[in-house]
Design a protein around this motif. Structure first.
Motif, PDB file in Angstrom:
ATOM      1  N   ILE A 197       0.865  -1.175   0.000  1.00  0.00           N
ATOM      2  CA  ILE A 197       0.000   0.000   0.000  1.00  0.00           C
ATOM      3  C   ILE A 197       0.908   1.233   0.000  1.00  0.00           C
ATOM      4  CG2 ILE A 197      -2.036  -1.014   1.048  1.00  0.00           C
ATOM      5  CD1 ILE A 197       0.188   0.788   3.320  1.00  0.00           C
ATOM      6  N   PRO A 198       0.388   2.383  -0.441  1.00  0.00           N
ATOM      7  CA  PRO A 198      -0.972   2.640  -0.895  1.00  0.00           C
ATOM      8  C   PRO A 198      -1.164   2.277  -2.369  1.00  0.00           C
ATOM      9  CG  PRO A 198       0.272   4.674  -0.945  1.00  0.00           C
ATOM     10  CD  PRO A 198       1.194   3.629  -0.372  1.00  0.00           C
ATOM     11  N   VAL A 199      -2.410   1.974  -2.688  1.00  0.00           N
ATOM     12  CA  VAL A 199      -2.832   1.833  -4.082  1.00  0.00           C
ATOM     13  C   VAL A 199      -4.082   2.685  -4.257  1.00  0.00           C
ATOM     14  CG1 VAL A 199      -3.715   0.299  -5.874  1.00  0.00           C
ATOM     15  CG2 VAL A 199      -1.896  -0.497  -4.343  1.00  0.00           C
ATOM     16  N   LEU A 200      -4.068   3.533  -5.263  1.00  0.00           N
ATOM     17  CA  LEU A 200      -5.247   4.317  -5.610  1.00  0.00           C
ATOM     18  C   LEU A 200      -5.889   3.693  -6.842  1.00  0.00           C
ATOM     19  CD1 LEU A 200      -6.860   7.004  -5.003  1.00  0.00           C
ATOM     20  CD2 LEU A 200      -5.532   7.996  -6.887  1.00  0.00           C
ATOM     21  N   LEU A 201      -7.175   3.404  -6.739  1.00  0.00           N
ATOM     22  CA  LEU A 201      -7.929   2.889  -7.882  1.00  0.00           C
ATOM     23  C   LEU A 201      -8.823   4.008  -8.400  1.00  0.00           C
ATOM     24  CD1 LEU A 201      -8.641  -0.384  -6.056  1.00  0.00           C
ATOM     25  CD2 LEU A 201      -7.666  -0.390  -8.335  1.00  0.00           C
ATOM     26  N   HIS A 202      -8.626   4.364  -9.653  1.00  0.00           N
ATOM     27  CA  HIS A 202      -9.436   5.413 -10.289  1.00  0.00           C
ATOM     28  C   HIS A 202     -10.185   4.775 -11.440  1.00  0.00           C
ATOM     29  CE1 HIS A 202      -9.611   9.642 -12.333  1.00  0.00           C
ATOM     30  NE2 HIS A 202     -10.762   9.276 -11.808  1.00  0.00           N
ATOM     31  N   ALA A 203     -11.510   4.698 -11.262  1.00  0.00           N
ATOM     32  CA  ALA A 203     -12.355   4.010 -12.244  1.00  0.00           C
ATOM     33  C   ALA A 203     -11.845   2.584 -12.495  1.00  0.00           C
ATOM     34  CB  ALA A 203     -12.416   4.797 -13.547  1.00  0.00           C
ATOM     35  N   GLY A 204     -11.370   1.945 -11.418  1.00  0.00           N
ATOM     36  CA  GLY A 204     -10.919   0.567 -11.498  1.00  0.00           C
ATOM     37  C   GLY A 204      -9.478   0.376 -11.910  1.00  0.00           C
ATOM     38  N   PRO A 261      -5.495   0.782 -11.290  1.00  0.00           N
ATOM     39  CA  PRO A 261      -4.632   0.991 -10.124  1.00  0.00           C
ATOM     40  C   PRO A 261      -3.428   1.893 -10.411  1.00  0.00           C
ATOM     41  CG  PRO A 261      -4.161  -1.132 -11.120  1.00  0.00           C
ATOM     42  CD  PRO A 261      -5.296  -0.543 -11.906  1.00  0.00           C
ATOM     43  N   ILE A 262      -3.128   2.755  -9.449  1.00  0.00           N
ATOM     44  CA  ILE A 262      -1.912   3.571  -9.457  1.00  0.00           C
ATOM     45  C   ILE A 262      -1.192   3.275  -8.144  1.00  0.00           C
ATOM     46  CG2 ILE A 262      -0.920   5.869  -9.658  1.00  0.00           C
ATOM     47  CD1 ILE A 262      -4.547   5.481 -10.520  1.00  0.00           C
ATOM     48  N   CYS A 263       0.089   2.917  -8.232  1.00  0.00           N
ATOM     49  CA  CYS A 263       0.860   2.491  -7.066  1.00  0.00           C
ATOM     50  C   CYS A 263       1.998   3.466  -6.778  1.00  0.00           C
ATOM     51  CB  CYS A 263       1.432   1.094  -7.292  1.00  0.00           C
ATOM     52  SG  CYS A 263       0.198  -0.134  -7.789  1.00  0.00           S
ATOM     53  N   GLU A 264       2.499   3.413  -5.543  1.00  0.00           N
ATOM     54  CA  GLU A 264       3.597   4.242  -5.036  1.00  0.00           C
ATOM     55  C   GLU A 264       3.092   5.662  -4.734  1.00  0.00           C
ATOM     56  OE1 GLU A 264       6.615   2.912  -4.364  1.00  0.00           O
ATOM     57  OE2 GLU A 264       5.931   0.997  -5.174  1.00  0.00           O
TER      58      GLU A 264
END
Length: 240
Positions: free
Chosen positions: A62-69, A71-74
């Motif tokens: 973590i963290p992982v951001l999910l935007h409209a499904g 994933p964006i990491c770091e």
């Protein structure tokens, strides 16, 4: 768990764990940008969810951001993505040179300050802990100079309002403030780094920081549990 309202989130979901300074970074950025309508999912890092493992298959962190499904990491990558996806209020400077400088110092905070500091927290000998603390203090002296250079006499690294570098370093403040109780070392010493100490006081007074950064006592209790586990693991290894 939903976090606040408003901001046009477009199906934003954040996978995190409450003690993580890297998660604090992302949540600070979301709040500062006025994005409060996102779903926050607390991960059990001893039993990671299938969603986390599928979203960050390389590092599984973590963290992982999910935007409209998607994933964006770091954490630093996520901060830059948020500027691209939600440009109404930018954390990074508009000027290419100043943007590069902010990225450089944010990377320094992770690669030099945090790298030394984590050794002092996780060290199994007094020498390891002392060396880590010394490295962290030296890095903060360098960041003290960076603050003078970047802020140009204004309240934050980014100037009149907090920006990318403020959020990058500000994510560590909960742990930095707890460190004296945990390790007996005051990282934020007004005699040594007066500019950073004054900056930290301004940063934690922000509404976003009050919402996101955990109380010192909460972090201290968590850190002591981690230290006890580390000590027990080291003792088990030495007896094998």
């Amino acid at each position: 768990m939903a976090a606040g309202g408003g901001g046009g989130s477009e199906e934003l979901k954040l996978l995190g764990a409450w003690p993580s300074p890297f998660v604090h970074r992302v949540r600070l950025a979301l709040h500062l940008k006025g994005i409060r309508s996102y779903e926050y999912v607390e991960e059990d890092l001893t039993d990671k969810s299938d969603l986390l493992l599928a979203s960050n298959p390389v590092h599984k962190k973590i963290p992982v951001l999910l935007h409209a499904g998607r994933p964006i990491c770091e954490s630093l990558v996520i901060l830059q993505y948020l500027d691209d996806a939600f440009p109404d209020l930018l954390l990074l400077p508009a000027d290419p040179y100043h943007r590069t400088v902010a990225r450089f110092w944010a990377a320094y905070a992770d690669d030099v300050f945090f790298a030394a500091w984590i050794k002092s927290l996780q060290g199994t000998t007094e020498d390891e802990k002392a060396a880590g603390a010394a490295g962290a203090l030296a890095a903060l002296l360098t960041l003290e100079g960076a603050f003078g250079e970047c802020s140009k006499g204004k309240p934050f690294f980014a100037g009149d309002a907090p920006g990318y570098l403020d959020v990058a370093l500000g994510g560590y403040l909960g742990w930095m403030r707890a460190y004296e109780a945990v390790a007996g070392v005051n990282l934020l010493d007004a005699a040594r780094t007066p500019l950073l100490v004054a900056w930290a006081e301004r940063f934690v007074a922000l509404d976003a920081a009050k919402v996101v950064i955990p109380e010192v006592d909460q972090i201290v209790q968590f850190a002591k549990v981690l230290q006890a586990r580390t000590a027990a693991s080291a003792a088990t290894s030495s007896n094998n």
